[in-house]
Enzyme design. Structure first.
Site, PDB file in Angstrom:
ATOM      1  CG  HIS A 155     -10.760   5.231  -2.481  1.00  0.00           C
ATOM      2  ND1 HIS A 155     -11.872   4.949  -2.937  1.00  0.00           N
ATOM      3  CD2 HIS A 155     -10.354   3.795  -2.599  1.00  0.00           C
ATOM      4  CE1 HIS A 155     -12.733   3.647  -2.914  1.00  0.00           C
ATOM      5  NE2 HIS A 155     -12.294   2.976  -2.675  1.00  0.00           N
ATOM      6  CG  LEU A 156      -7.011   1.744   1.333  1.00  0.00           C
ATOM      7  CD1 LEU A 156      -6.832   0.229   1.549  1.00  0.00           C
ATOM      8  CD2 LEU A 156      -6.315   1.505   3.327  1.00  0.00           C
ATOM      9  CG  HIS A 157      -4.964   2.055  -4.710  1.00  0.00           C
ATOM     10  ND1 HIS A 157      -5.188   2.795  -3.829  1.00  0.00           N
ATOM     11  CD2 HIS A 157      -3.773   1.765  -5.630  1.00  0.00           C
ATOM     12  CE1 HIS A 157      -4.162   3.278  -4.736  1.00  0.00           C
ATOM     13  NE2 HIS A 157      -3.339   2.516  -5.241  1.00  0.00           N
ATOM     14  CB  THR A 158      -3.293  -3.617  -1.742  1.00  0.00           C
ATOM     15  OG1 THR A 158      -2.988  -3.718  -0.577  1.00  0.00           O
ATOM     16  CG2 THR A 158      -1.791  -4.564  -1.637  1.00  0.00           C
ATOM     17  CG  LEU A 164      -1.557  -1.114   1.403  1.00  0.00           C
ATOM     18  CD1 LEU A 164      -1.846  -1.297   2.975  1.00  0.00           C
ATOM     19  CD2 LEU A 164      -3.343  -1.061   0.729  1.00  0.00           C
TER      20      LEU A 164
END
Length: 185
Positions: free
Chosen positions: A121-124, A107
């Protein structure tokens, strides 16, 4: 300036706005309209898998929770678990579809200092890696060569997700629906 000719990218550049009311590109893809066109390859109850439009390597995906937040601590337990299960599914699909030698996953949290371009908008990111994938181009000319078109990678990963247990495919242009967490021994 280094340039790499990539004519297939014009479709993305000239696309119609998918959701003009959404301020966030990830929120615009949350609903499940035009999955293939948007490169959404799989979905679960609380997250989805999106091919990166500017991949580091073929198969570079992002696991994106539905919740619009840049704060990892704001995700509830159901979303955290679903997000983690979907990452497991990504590793399985990438293994079946592309057969990489290794992966980088992580992340970018904390804004621009973390290196991400979308920090609200977090995302991996899950990036497949192969022995020797760092060749002379980035070393001597600061240029990365992507060896497969995103559309071809989409087809390979869509098939790999669809072949997993507890999945549903309602339409070849829709993301594969993940119905249950992966089974582990």
């Amino acid at each position: 300036m280094d340039s790499v000719f990539a004519p297939w990218r014009i479709d993305w550049v000239e696309r119609d706005e998918q959701n003009p009311d959404a301020d966030c590109v990830f929120c615009a893809f949350r609903e499940g309209d035009a999955d293939r066109e948007n490169n959404v390859v799989a979905r679960s109850d609380h997250a989805f898998v999106l091919l990166n439009n500017y991949p580091y390597n073929p198969g570079h995906v992002m696991v994106v929770p539905h919740d619009h937040t840049g704060e990892y601590g704001e995700l509830d337990d159901e979303t955290l678990l679903d997000h983690a299960h979907l990452k497991q599914r990504c590793f399985d699909a990438l293994e079946a579809g592309l057969g990489p030698d290794a992966y980088n996953a992580g992340l970018n949290l904390g804004g621009s200092a973390a290196g991400g371009s979308i920090d609200d908008h977090l995302h991996t990111h899950v990036v497949p890696r192969w022995e020797g994938d760092t060749n002379f181009m980035p070393v001597v000319s600061d240029t990365k060569v992507i060896v497969e078109a995103v559309e071809d990678t989409y087809d390979r990963l869509h098939d790999a997700f669809a072949a997993q247990d507890d999945t549903t495919v309602t339409d070849p242009d829709a993301a594969v629906r993940i119905d249950a967490p992966p089974k582990r021994l």
